[in-house]
Design a protein around this motif. Sequence first.
Motif, PDB file in Angstrom:
ATOM      1  N   THR A 172     -52.459  -6.704  -5.022  1.00 44.81           N
ATOM      2  CA  THR A 172     -53.901  -6.697  -5.244  1.00 44.81           C
ATOM      3  C   THR A 172     -54.462  -8.043  -4.823  1.00 44.81           C
ATOM      4  OG1 THR A 172     -55.680  -6.384  -6.880  1.00 44.81           O
ATOM      5  CG2 THR A 172     -53.681  -7.468  -7.651  1.00 44.81           C
ATOM      6  N   ASN A 173     -55.633  -8.016  -4.184  1.00 46.86           N
ATOM      7  CA  ASN A 173     -56.245  -9.293  -3.836  1.00 46.86           C
ATOM      8  C   ASN A 173     -57.132  -9.780  -4.971  1.00 46.86           C
ATOM      9  OD1 ASN A 173     -58.420  -7.540  -3.490  1.00 46.86           O
ATOM     10  ND2 ASN A 173     -58.580  -7.850  -1.282  1.00 46.86           N
ATOM     11  N   ALA A 174     -57.697 -10.956  -4.817  1.00 45.93           N
ATOM     12  CA  ALA A 174     -58.409 -11.594  -5.917  1.00 45.93           C
ATOM     13  C   ALA A 174     -59.478 -12.533  -5.356  1.00 45.93           C
ATOM     14  CB  ALA A 174     -57.428 -12.374  -6.791  1.00 45.93           C
ATOM     15  N   VAL A 211     -51.003  -9.937   1.446  1.00 47.02           N
ATOM     16  CA  VAL A 211     -51.574  -9.206   0.315  1.00 47.02           C
ATOM     17  C   VAL A 211     -53.019  -8.826   0.600  1.00 47.02           C
ATOM     18  CG1 VAL A 211     -52.325  -9.427  -2.088  1.00 47.02           C
ATOM     19  CG2 VAL A 211     -50.023 -10.126  -1.431  1.00 47.02           C
ATOM     20  N   ASP A 212     -53.790  -9.737   1.196  1.00 43.43           N
ATOM     21  CA  ASP A 212     -55.185  -9.430   1.506  1.00 43.43           C
ATOM     22  C   ASP A 212     -55.295  -8.370   2.595  1.00 43.43           C
ATOM     23  OD1 ASP A 212     -57.742  -9.975   0.564  1.00 43.43           O
ATOM     24  OD2 ASP A 212     -57.512 -12.123   0.839  1.00 43.43           O
ATOM     25  N   VAL A 213     -54.381  -8.394   3.559  1.00 38.40           N
ATOM     26  CA  VAL A 213     -54.388  -7.370   4.601  1.00 38.40           C
ATOM     27  C   VAL A 213     -54.130  -5.994   3.985  1.00 38.40           C
ATOM     28  CG1 VAL A 213     -53.162  -6.487   6.631  1.00 38.40           C
ATOM     29  CG2 VAL A 213     -53.747  -8.912   6.486  1.00 38.40           C
ATOM     30  N   LEU A 214     -53.111  -5.885   3.135  1.00 41.75           N
ATOM     31  CA  LEU A 214     -52.732  -4.603   2.560  1.00 41.75           C
ATOM     32  C   LEU A 214     -53.767  -4.074   1.568  1.00 41.75           C
ATOM     33  CD1 LEU A 214     -48.916  -5.211   1.894  1.00 41.75           C
ATOM     34  CD2 LEU A 214     -49.935  -3.847   3.738  1.00 41.75           C
ATOM     35  N   GLY A 262     -59.331  -4.771  -4.035  1.00 37.16           N
ATOM     36  CA  GLY A 262     -58.491  -3.716  -3.501  1.00 37.16           C
ATOM     37  C   GLY A 262     -57.092  -3.775  -4.086  1.00 37.16           C
ATOM     38  N   GLN A 263     -56.473  -2.603  -4.215  1.00 37.63           N
ATOM     39  CA  GLN A 263     -55.066  -2.524  -4.620  1.00 37.63           C
ATOM     40  C   GLN A 263     -54.287  -1.682  -3.617  1.00 37.63           C
ATOM     41  OE1 GLN A 263     -57.243  -1.551  -7.670  1.00 37.63           O
ATOM     42  NE2 GLN A 263     -57.324  -3.745  -8.080  1.00 37.63           N
ATOM     43  N   PHE A 264     -52.995  -1.940  -3.535  1.00 45.06           N
ATOM     44  CA  PHE A 264     -52.132  -1.213  -2.598  1.00 45.06           C
ATOM     45  C   PHE A 264     -50.787  -0.954  -3.254  1.00 45.06           C
ATOM     46  CE2 PHE A 264     -48.710  -1.312   0.558  1.00 45.06           C
ATOM     47  CZ  PHE A 264     -49.119  -0.303   1.424  1.00 45.06           C
ATOM     48  N   PHE A 265     -50.332   0.298  -3.167  1.00 49.99           N
ATOM     49  CA  PHE A 265     -49.024   0.681  -3.689  1.00 49.99           C
ATOM     50  C   PHE A 265     -48.214   1.359  -2.593  1.00 49.99           C
ATOM     51  CE2 PHE A 265     -51.884   1.184  -7.457  1.00 49.99           C
ATOM     52  CZ  PHE A 265     -51.397   0.111  -8.193  1.00 49.99           C
ATOM     53  N   PHE A 266     -46.975   0.916  -2.435  1.00 47.66           N
ATOM     54  CA  PHE A 266     -46.036   1.604  -1.552  1.00 47.66           C
ATOM     55  C   PHE A 266     -44.836   1.999  -2.390  1.00 47.66           C
ATOM     56  CE2 PHE A 266     -42.358   1.747   1.283  1.00 47.66           C
ATOM     57  CZ  PHE A 266     -42.801   2.683   2.213  1.00 47.66           C
ATOM     58  N   ALA A 307     -63.195  -5.428  -0.300  1.00 41.19           N
ATOM     59  CA  ALA A 307     -63.546  -6.786   0.102  1.00 41.19           C
ATOM     60  C   ALA A 307     -62.271  -7.605   0.268  1.00 41.19           C
ATOM     61  CB  ALA A 307     -64.463  -7.426  -0.941  1.00 41.19           C
ATOM     62  N   PHE A 308     -62.380  -8.726   0.945  1.00 42.66           N
ATOM     63  CA  PHE A 308     -61.226  -9.615   1.106  1.00 42.66           C
ATOM     64  C   PHE A 308     -61.695 -11.059   1.031  1.00 42.66           C
ATOM     65  CE2 PHE A 308     -62.926  -9.106   5.361  1.00 42.66           C
ATOM     66  CZ  PHE A 308     -62.819 -10.366   5.924  1.00 42.66           C
TER      67      PHE A 308
END
Length: 352
Positions: free
Chosen positions: A143-145, A240-243, A270-274, A251-252
């Motif tokens: 997750t970005n911040a 992390v920001d790309v994903l 944004g959040q990302f799970f693989f 947003a990034f």
Amino acid sequence: MAGNDVRVAKADLEHFVSKLFQGAGMEEEQSSTIARHLVLANLRGVDSHGVGRVEIYTSRLDRGIDSKSTKAKIEKESASSALIDGGAGLGIILASEGIKIAVRKAQETGLAAVGIKNSGHCGMLADYTLYAARHNCLAIAATNAPANMAPWGGKKAFFGTNPFSYGVPAGKEKDIVFDMATSVVARGKITLARKNNQPIPLGWAISKDGKPTTDPGEALDGGLVLPVGGPKGYGLAFLVDVLSGLLTGAAFGPYIGSLYKDLDRNQNVGQFFFVMRADLFEPLADFKNRIDQMIREIRQIPLADGFDRIYLPGEIEYENALEREQNGIPLTSKMICELEAVGKRYGIPSPF
């Protein structure tokens, strides 16, 4: 535990926090999800992501910044992927739903990727990767911040602490769960230090003048956190920001809203799970046996000078949880007063 800390039973704290979010207008089931997540963070010793977030989360709900009717709307989907539009909802609710979707799809197809946009702060990533591990899946979460860390060599914030986590299911041993910020320390730990009037160690952050500081106020008011491992942490924060930001449409970098300062708009985190099934390449039992073997052999490695034990990733947090489950969760008197003040806003009596 500090001398003025009070030990609070997990069940009592979880019940009270759930009532607070119901008082803020959340449904009972979602309030329970948030309370369980925050108290789990405290149980694991990750107090920066625990009940210390109740005041800001409920304040944003009161102001109408974050949605009280958080729903994970699937905007785009395939057999092995999904993009969720969080609609300015609470990140913990959205991420909890996102990891469930990712695990379900991975169980059906072998692997899955789920992205979330228009979300808020989603708390402790370990909760989500632990869920995947308990369902016999390997998982990576990111997750970005909000921007509070400069790219390596710069002096202006661009990236957030941008944490990532992984979970690996084991057999007879405990599941492996790793969770880290790409900064030296999560910004929430600095926020918690300021709340408790405590200094921070040198090396965590610099002041707005670019000087090392032990004052959490200087670190938070115009200062910057530092990337872990210098350019290596910067490289991880970039990914992390790309994903979680660029790939999902969230947003990034500097375009993410601040949880504490931007009280007029959603953060659009944004959040990302693989996620992949642990039996993707070989039988599940074989995989788990080999993980157990790896864990046991690591424990037998001869110790370096000054060390009395080798910990597996996430093992310290697991042992914290066992101790706090038995003896109660330590809360400072200031933290208790903050929770009670939230309760007074909604007419909810204190259990402390």
